[in-house]
Scaffold this motif. Structure first.
Motif, PDB file in Angstrom:
ATOM      1  N   SER A  65       0.846  -1.190   0.000  1.00  0.00           N
ATOM      2  CA  SER A  65       0.000   0.000   0.000  1.00  0.00           C
ATOM      3  C   SER A  65       0.877   1.234   0.000  1.00  0.00           C
ATOM      4  O   SER A  65       1.774   1.360   0.832  1.00  0.00           O
ATOM      5  CB  SER A  65      -0.898   0.018   1.238  1.00  0.00           C
ATOM      6  N   THR A  67       0.440   5.340  -0.017  1.00  0.00           N
ATOM      7  CA  THR A  67      -0.482   6.467   0.086  1.00  0.00           C
ATOM      8  C   THR A  67       0.229   7.749  -0.317  1.00  0.00           C
ATOM      9  O   THR A  67       1.275   8.089   0.235  1.00  0.00           O
ATOM     10  CB  THR A  67      -1.045   6.590   1.515  1.00  0.00           C
ATOM     11  N   THR A  72      -4.720   6.004  -1.494  1.00  0.00           N
ATOM     12  CA  THR A  72      -3.958   4.765  -1.369  1.00  0.00           C
ATOM     13  C   THR A  72      -3.928   4.036  -2.707  1.00  0.00           C
ATOM     14  O   THR A  72      -4.951   3.870  -3.367  1.00  0.00           O
ATOM     15  CB  THR A  72      -4.564   3.860  -0.281  1.00  0.00           C
TER      16      THR A  72
END
Length: 197
Positions: A65, A67, A72
């Motif tokens: 992930s 961001t 995200t």
């Protein structure tokens, strides 16, 4: 020294095994209309293949992930060398999902732009420490589809390849045929691109 033919055959065998397992019944009275998703297993198989071609000199982050500006992103995998992202890859195990790959290509392009503008990205994992890496305009973009047979008509495939090229994305259809009987198509071009990293 790496044996690309051996690695390619192992990849095809892994894909065939995963695809075969998706057709297995999960209960006597449960009927599935289509095969289960093979995405995660295929991402893993391609990451292992990629790492082997690169002779384990690079790190590969699968499905981390990232961001950026409160959005995200989850690239299928990032190839890292010396703390820098050298390639961002999206894998479409069921290319039938995007016979028109415009949305997928746009997603890759937009993710690349966000990451480039950030310059440094933090990759988060469920079971490991986060890792911060540098991202630049030199990062190669890869769209990897497993087989041309599940990609629509030849005209659609060429449209996807040409649109990807217009966005500076390398589009590979690794194989021809169906998942249990794959024959080589763009796998050699994919290996050549990896060897440029």
């Amino acid at each position: 020294m790496k044996n690309i033919d051996k690695l390619t055959n192992e990849l095809k065998d892994n894909i065939s095994k995963v695809w075969t397992e998706t057709k297995e019944n999960i209960g006597e009275n449960i009927f599935r209309g289509h095969t289960r998703s093979i995405s995660s297993d295929v991402e893993d198989a391609i990451a292992v293949f990629t790492s082997s071609v690169l002779e384990n000199k690079f790190e590969i982050y699968i499905d981390s992930s990232v961001t950026v500006n409160k959005k995200t992103n989850r690239p299928d995998f990032l190839i890292i060398k010396d703390g820098k992202v050298v390639a961002l890859a999206e894998i479409k195990s069921n290319m039938g999902y995007c016979r028109n790959a415009t949305d997928t290509i746009n997603k890759i392009y937009e993710m690349n732009e966000r990451f480039k503008n950030a310059g440094t990205i933090e990759c988060k994992f469920s079971n490991q420490e986060s890792r911060t890496v540098k991202y630049s305009k030199d990062t190669k973009l890869l769209l990897i589809a497993l087989t041309s047979q599940n990609g629509g008509k030849t005209a659609s495939i060429m449209k996807n390849i040409n649109y990807a090229k217009s966005k500076d994305i390398n589009h590979f259809l690794l194989f021809n045929g169906w998942y249990d009987n794959l024959t080589n198509r763009d796998i050699d071009q994919y290996v050549s691109k990896l060897n440029e990293l």
